[in-house]
Write a protein that holds these residues in place. Structure first.
Motif, PDB file in Angstrom:
ATOM      1  N   SER A 152       0.823  -1.209   0.000  1.00  0.00           N
ATOM      2  CA  SER A 152       0.000   0.000   0.000  1.00  0.00           C
ATOM      3  C   SER A 152       0.858   1.260   0.000  1.00  0.00           C
ATOM      4  O   SER A 152       0.332   2.379   0.094  1.00  0.00           O
ATOM      5  CB  SER A 152      -0.930   0.011   1.218  1.00  0.00           C
ATOM      6  N   LEU A 153       2.185   1.090  -0.079  1.00  0.00           N
ATOM      7  CA  LEU A 153       3.157   2.196  -0.137  1.00  0.00           C
ATOM      8  C   LEU A 153       3.083   3.082   1.107  1.00  0.00           C
ATOM      9  O   LEU A 153       3.152   4.308   1.032  1.00  0.00           O
ATOM     10  CB  LEU A 153       2.939   3.036  -1.406  1.00  0.00           C
ATOM     11  N   LEU A 154       2.939   2.444   2.264  1.00  0.00           N
ATOM     12  CA  LEU A 154       2.883   3.164   3.531  1.00  0.00           C
ATOM     13  C   LEU A 154       4.226   3.093   4.241  1.00  0.00           C
ATOM     14  O   LEU A 154       4.938   2.088   4.155  1.00  0.00           O
ATOM     15  CB  LEU A 154       1.805   2.563   4.438  1.00  0.00           C
ATOM     16  N   THR A 155       4.564   4.145   4.945  1.00  0.00           N
ATOM     17  CA  THR A 155       5.724   4.141   5.827  1.00  0.00           C
ATOM     18  C   THR A 155       5.253   3.733   7.214  1.00  0.00           C
ATOM     19  O   THR A 155       4.042   3.749   7.494  1.00  0.00           O
ATOM     20  CB  THR A 155       6.364   5.528   5.885  1.00  0.00           C
ATOM     21  N   SER A 158       3.051   6.588   8.414  1.00  0.00           N
ATOM     22  CA  SER A 158       1.737   6.772   7.788  1.00  0.00           C
ATOM     23  C   SER A 158       0.836   5.556   7.978  1.00  0.00           C
ATOM     24  O   SER A 158      -0.367   5.622   7.707  1.00  0.00           O
ATOM     25  CB  SER A 158       1.898   7.068   6.294  1.00  0.00           C
ATOM     26  N   TYR A 159       1.396   4.459   8.447  1.00  0.00           N
ATOM     27  CA  TYR A 159       0.623   3.229   8.594  1.00  0.00           C
ATOM     28  C   TYR A 159      -0.548   3.393   9.565  1.00  0.00           C
ATOM     29  O   TYR A 159      -1.657   2.916   9.297  1.00  0.00           O
ATOM     30  CB  TYR A 159       1.525   2.087   9.058  1.00  0.00           C
ATOM     31  N   THR A 161      -2.555   5.874  10.565  1.00  0.00           N
ATOM     32  CA  THR A 161      -3.756   6.536  10.047  1.00  0.00           C
ATOM     33  C   THR A 161      -4.432   5.688   8.986  1.00  0.00           C
ATOM     34  O   THR A 161      -5.659   5.522   8.975  1.00  0.00           O
ATOM     35  CB  THR A 161      -3.390   7.914   9.464  1.00  0.00           C
ATOM     36  N   ALA A 162      -3.624   5.129   8.072  1.00  0.00           N
ATOM     37  CA  ALA A 162      -4.187   4.328   6.983  1.00  0.00           C
ATOM     38  C   ALA A 162      -4.840   3.059   7.503  1.00  0.00           C
ATOM     39  O   ALA A 162      -5.902   2.645   7.019  1.00  0.00           O
ATOM     40  CB  ALA A 162      -3.090   3.983   5.977  1.00  0.00           C
ATOM     41  N   ALA A 163      -4.223   2.414   8.495  1.00  0.00           N
ATOM     42  CA  ALA A 163      -4.778   1.178   9.046  1.00  0.00           C
ATOM     43  C   ALA A 163      -6.118   1.432   9.713  1.00  0.00           C
ATOM     44  O   ALA A 163      -7.052   0.629   9.588  1.00  0.00           O
ATOM     45  CB  ALA A 163      -3.792   0.564  10.033  1.00  0.00           C
ATOM     46  N   ARG A 164      -6.218   2.539  10.425  1.00  0.00           N
ATOM     47  CA  ARG A 164      -7.499   2.873  11.070  1.00  0.00           C
ATOM     48  C   ARG A 164      -8.564   3.175  10.023  1.00  0.00           C
ATOM     49  O   ARG A 164      -9.717   2.730  10.143  1.00  0.00           O
ATOM     50  CB  ARG A 164      -7.310   4.061  11.997  1.00  0.00           C
ATOM     51  N   GLY A 172      -2.764  -9.254  14.787  1.00  0.00           N
ATOM     52  CA  GLY A 172      -2.028 -10.074  15.739  1.00  0.00           C
ATOM     53  C   GLY A 172      -2.419  -9.819  17.178  1.00  0.00           C
ATOM     54  O   GLY A 172      -1.760 -10.310  18.104  1.00  0.00           O
ATOM     55  N   GLY A 173      -3.481  -9.023  17.388  1.00  0.00           N
ATOM     56  CA  GLY A 173      -3.913  -8.701  18.743  1.00  0.00           C
ATOM     57  C   GLY A 173      -3.219  -7.493  19.327  1.00  0.00           C
ATOM     58  O   GLY A 173      -3.314  -7.244  20.543  1.00  0.00           O
ATOM     59  N   PHE A 174      -2.556  -6.684  18.479  1.00  0.00           N
ATOM     60  CA  PHE A 174      -1.814  -5.526  18.970  1.00  0.00           C
ATOM     61  C   PHE A 174      -2.384  -4.232  18.395  1.00  0.00           C
ATOM     62  O   PHE A 174      -2.845  -4.209  17.241  1.00  0.00           O
ATOM     63  CB  PHE A 174      -0.337  -5.642  18.592  1.00  0.00           C
ATOM     64  N   PRO A 175      -2.343  -3.134  19.174  1.00  0.00           N
ATOM     65  CA  PRO A 175      -2.794  -1.834  18.653  1.00  0.00           C
ATOM     66  C   PRO A 175      -1.955  -1.433  17.446  1.00  0.00           C
ATOM     67  O   PRO A 175      -0.790  -1.831  17.316  1.00  0.00           O
ATOM     68  CB  PRO A 175      -2.569  -0.883  19.840  1.00  0.00           C
ATOM     69  N   VAL A 176      -2.529  -0.616  16.580  1.00  0.00           N
ATOM     70  CA  VAL A 176      -1.814  -0.223  15.362  1.00  0.00           C
ATOM     71  C   VAL A 176      -0.547   0.566  15.677  1.00  0.00           C
ATOM     72  O   VAL A 176       0.413   0.539  14.912  1.00  0.00           O
ATOM     73  CB  VAL A 176      -2.736   0.574  14.418  1.00  0.00           C
ATOM     74  N   GLU A 177      -0.522   1.267  16.813  1.00  0.00           N
ATOM     75  CA  GLU A 177       0.702   1.988  17.189  1.00  0.00           C
ATOM     76  C   GLU A 177       1.847   1.009  17.450  1.00  0.00           C
ATOM     77  O   GLU A 177       2.997   1.255  17.065  1.00  0.00           O
ATOM     78  CB  GLU A 177       0.456   2.851  18.435  1.00  0.00           C
TER      79      GLU A 177
END
Length: 707
Positions: A152-155, A158-159, A161-164, A172-177
């Motif tokens: 998706s060409l994310l860093t 930037s991941y 915001t895009a993931a949300r 995997g059971g982990f927050p996106v942060e």
């Protein structure tokens, strides 16, 4: 084989008007919207062949990009049959990897970094650096999330915001942060070790072309015409590389079907296909809607499924029109539990085989890989051969490696055995191939080995039919090419596959099982976009069938369990009891034709604690997993030793003789006569006759004689 002597006009023979329009549109841009079974591969290979024979293309300047090595191999085979060699037909990754190996030493220096074929170890190491505890499932999910972010060409920044925005949840059971930090550490760890992953191959090649004008000039000079199959599945990363390959030119032909977009979770997007006419206002757009694969009944069902989609934004689905004669109506049945459903399907498969349908032309498809277990057991119990798609690769099988080695040696030695077919069979006979298939336990290793060798013999037949002058050396070249592309020949056996793995394939008869809410659509499809992708996945499954289509679901997972399941919402109003499409109107609960009535069975209870038994193993031994075993380990081990020796002597998989659960049941019951032994689950009449004496000898502590 179509001879080049036929010239360009010969490439147009046998094409319908729309396919002919595709073949004649040799100058881009061209967009082909091709429905399932409409002959898209035929259309684009004839387009390439027409372009070559008419002098518009040089074969070496054409790059055809597909999404699987199998599809690329099939395209090369068809082009050779049309008298066209030299065209590069590859996957995105294979094409980029080849270019990277050539240009990296020239513009960066040294050899390219080592390719990381699997992310799991690197992901686990990155998690350890962050002091995150992960299990195997979490590692798999996190690796998939890293792939999604990169295509998706994310860093890493930037991941989040895009993931949300994409509703990725907690991978995997982990927050996106946390996942964002893991992505960063994963990239650092990979760099420290001098490795790159498959996504890096595309990123690096796109970056090299973009940053080095001479490389761009050389690439664009080499490849002047592009064909992209399954364009609805391209990711942002793949589109970026494709744009670099093209530059400002428009010599591109894309082929796809938005209704078959089933890989959005991996970063694939139909947006590029749907906006192609806007990107290229002068594009030639051709719609292929004549379905040559499926009967009118199956095509009507597929059209009806898409017509009932809830989210109607975007282009209308292609309305397919079957070109085949009428066939049997699709059928829908309901069963008490998964085991009953699997047994019923196995019985119908047996009937199809008795009626002359080849095993390789039958498939059982399901939503999740875990659903295959019951089906495997049912087919094995019925003595029916099956192939689990995604299992051991054909070219890695021992008998295949040995046969290819012998064919190679015979070709070098100049062995002349008459025709190619005769010479090949002469070589294969030294590996155990016989003109007649082995009889007996058809799901066993002897039959599987024979089927592998027979697939090589059939491949030689196909080559000889297309090239009568072909020799063993030509067959070796064909085998090498197919092996490198993992393009395996068809093997005789009922195919078991997930719906995703079935994409691009077709069979005479297809069984779609497990069509209940929570499985179809899958339970984690929590928004309309996800639900509609599940609808498209169901559509892909339906359109794999040529003539016979059977849909089924079960009320509960385990025998005697609570009937808590409901049929899939996609079945609402789709079929009546006899499998005929219902009239249009508001959705209503499906009227399904019940399977043959089966008396309600009380739940099986543990013979010790009387708890309900839930798993197949528990039911076989008659005891729950919590209660202590009623056998001694020495007896069980003797039975296992005997089974191993018998399996080796008969060249059968051990489970075909008796499963572990059946051995435990035998050790626990200690049967004293054939009647008691045959009453145990997993011991039928044929197994009693073949193995009964040995079992009684083992139980008595005596020696046995292997067959």
């Amino acid at each position: 084989m179509t001879s080049p002597a036929h010239g360009a006009d010969g490439m147009l023979e046998g094409l319908d008007p729309e396919q002919r329009e595709v073949a004649l549109a040799v100058r881009g841009p061209v967009c082909v919207l091709a429905g399932a079974g409409t002959g898209k591969t035929r259309a684009i290979t004839h387009r390439i062949a027409y372009g070559v024979h008419s002098g518009v293309y040089k074969p070496q300047q054409v790059l055809a990009v597909t999404f699987t090595a199998r599809a690329a191999g099939e395209m090369r085979t068809r082009l050779r049959e049309l008298g066209v060699g030299g065209v590069q037909a590859r996957t995105f990754h294979a094409a980029a990897l080849r270019q990277l190996g050539y240009f990296f030493p020239r513009v960066i220096g040294g050899r390219p970094p080592e390719l990381l074929e699997h992310k799991a170890r690197m992901v686990a190491d990155a998690a350890a650096r962050l002091r995150i505890t992960v299990d195997r499932t979490a590692v798999r999910d996190l690796a998939a999330e890293i792939e999604w972010s990169k295509v998706s060409l994310l860093t890493p920044e930037s991941y989040v915001t895009a993931a949300r925005a994409a509703g990725r949840g907690e991978p995997g059971g982990f927050p996106v942060e946390t996942v964002s930090r893991l992505i960063q550490v994963y990239e650092e760890t990979k760099t420290d070790r001098g490795q790159i992953d498959f996504e890096d191959v595309l990123l690096l090649m796109a970056g090299i072309i973009e940053a080095h004008p001479k490389v761009a000039e050389e690439v664009r000079g080499q490849y002047r015409h592009f064909v992209v199959d399954e364009y609805q599945d391209v990711s942002a990363l793949q589109q970026r590389l494709l744009s670099q390959w093209l530059g400002t030119r428009k010599e591109i032909c894309v082929v796809g079907d938005p209704s078959q977009t089933i890989y959005s979770f991996t970063g694939a997007s139909p947006e590029h296909l749907m906006t192609f006419p806007h990107t290229y206002p002068d594009a030639t757009v051709v719609r292929l809607v004549r379905d040559y694969r499926s009967t009118p009944q199956i095509v009507s069902l597929a059209n009806r499924l898409l017509a009932r989609r809830v989210k109607t934004s975007g282009p209308a689905p292609l309305d397919l029109r079957s070109q085949r004669e009428s066939g049997p109506a699709p059928r829908l049945t309901v069963h008490d539990d998964d085991a009953a459903e699997a047994a019923a399907v196995a019985k119908q498969v047996s009937g199809l085989l008795d009626d002359g349908t080849r095993a390789r032309e039958i498939a059982v498809l399901f939503r999740t890989n875990s659903q295959s277990e019951q089906m495997e057991q049912a087919l094995a119990d019925a003595g029916l051969p099956y192939v689990l798609r995604g299992g051991e690769r054909f070219w890695q099988r021992k008998e295949v490696r040995e046969a290819v080695m012998l064919i190679r040696g015979s070709a070098r030695g100049g062995v002349d055995g008459g025709t190619l077919s005769e010479a090949t069979r002469d070589v294969l006979s030294h590996c155990g191939w016989t003109p007649v298939a082995p009889t007996g336990v058809q799901a066993g290793g002897v039959r599987e080995r024979w089927e592998s060798l027979q697939a090589l013999a059939a491949l030689a037949d196909d080559l000889a039919a297309n090239r009568p002058e072909a020799t063993l050396s030509d067959l070796v070249a064909e085998l090498d090419e197919r092996s490198s592309a993992q393009h395996a020949p068809a093997v005789e056996g009922v195919t078991l596959a997930s719906l995703h793995a079935a994409k691009g394939l077709e069979w005479d008869a297809v069984f779609l099982i497990g069509l209940s809410e929570g499985l179809m659509p899958i339970s984690f499809a929590e928004n309309w976009d996800a639900v509609e992708e599940e609808r498209r996945l169901f559509y892909v499954g339906i359109t794999r069938a040529r003539e016979f289509l059977h849909l089924s679901w079960s009320r509960s997972r385990n025998p005697g369990g609570r009937a808590s399941r409901n049929p899939s919402r996609f079945l609402d109003g789709l079929l009546t009891g006899e499998g005929t499409p219902t009239s249009s109107g508001s959705p209503r609960a499906p009227k399904v034709r019940e399977a043959r009535p089966v008396p309600k069975r009380p739940p099986a209870l543990c013979k010790i604690c009387e708890r309900a038994l839930t798993t197949a193993v528990e039911r076989k031994v008659g005891r729950c997993s919590v209660c202590p075993a009623g056998y001694d380990e020495e007896t069980l081990q003797r039975l296992r030793d005997w089974r191993t020796a018998a399996a080796e002597a008969c060249r059968l998989p051990a489970f075909v003789i008796f499963t572990d659960a059946t051995l435990m049941a035998i050790a626990e019951a200690k049967p004293r006569d054939p009647g008691e032994l045959s009453s145990l689950p997993g011991v039928g009449a044929s197994k009693l006759q073949r193995w009964g004496d040995d079992v009684f000898a083992v139980l008595a502590g005596k020696s046995w004689e292997t067959p």
